[in-house]
Design a protein around this motif. Structure first.
Motif: not given
Length: 187
Positions: A138-166
């Motif tokens: 992930l980019d640091v821009r996606a780390l902030a909402p992940l870190y704070t809980g503003y967006l879930t990992p699923d939401a970030l993956r759906l937005a293309g902001a992070l990639s990870a296995s299930d």
């Protein structure tokens, strides 16, 4: 004292009606919350609306007899993680969650903030070390909402902001779950 409200009445344009604008509202007990809501309701002869800032899970709204209210997001707050390793190590985590995440963080503005590292969490405490497989990219821009809980990992993956296995996504969800971040005050 169990609660208080500071309010101002504001005339609505083109009407004899008013709205109550609450700049400070505190209820430390359910009884205080119910009494403050009743006090506000006693203004219904003139005031058609009560306006205040609160979080997305405002407990006072639960005390209403009917859930008749409008909720609007007026201001979103911003976070940028400047030291990813230190921030992840200092963040609080749920006591019952143990997991390890192999992160690959990219930061184009501050390259020293990026890189591969492993976040290991056990009993509410975290350790961060260099290296790892980089399973969660992930980019640091996606780390902030992940870190704070503003967006879930699923939401970030759906937005293309992070990639990870299930499996990695499930571990990230367990680590970063919690209440939606909010701030009732504006500074």
């Amino acid at each position: 004292m169990e609660g208080y409200v500071y309010l101002a009445r504001r005339a609505l344009p083109g009407s004899y009606r008013q709205e109550l604008v609450l700049t400070d509202l505190v209820a430390l007990t359910p009884g205080a919350g119910r009494r403050l809501l009743a006090f506000l309701g006693e203004h219904r002869a003139l005031a058609t609306e009560v306006v205040w800032r609160g979080g997305p899970a405002e407990p006072l709204l639960f005390l209403l007899d009917e859930q008749a209210y409008d909720s609007r997001i007026l201001d979103r707050w911003m976070v940028r993680v400047l030291d990813a390793r230190a921030a992840l190590q200092a963040r609080g985590y749920a006591e019952g969650v143990s997991a390890a995440l192999h992160l690959d963080v990219e930061d184009a503005l501050f390259p020293e903030n990026g890189g591969r590292f492993v976040l290991e969490v056990a009993q509410g405490r975290a350790q961060v070390r260099e290296g790892g497989e980089g399973d969660l990219k992930l980019d640091v821009r996606a780390l902030a909402p992940l870190y704070t809980g503003y967006l879930t990992p699923d939401a970030l993956r759906l937005a293309g902001a992070l990639s990870a296995s299930d499996d990695t996504l499930r571990a990230a969800t367990a680590l970063f779950s919690g209440p939606f971040p909010s701030m009732a005050d504006i500074f």
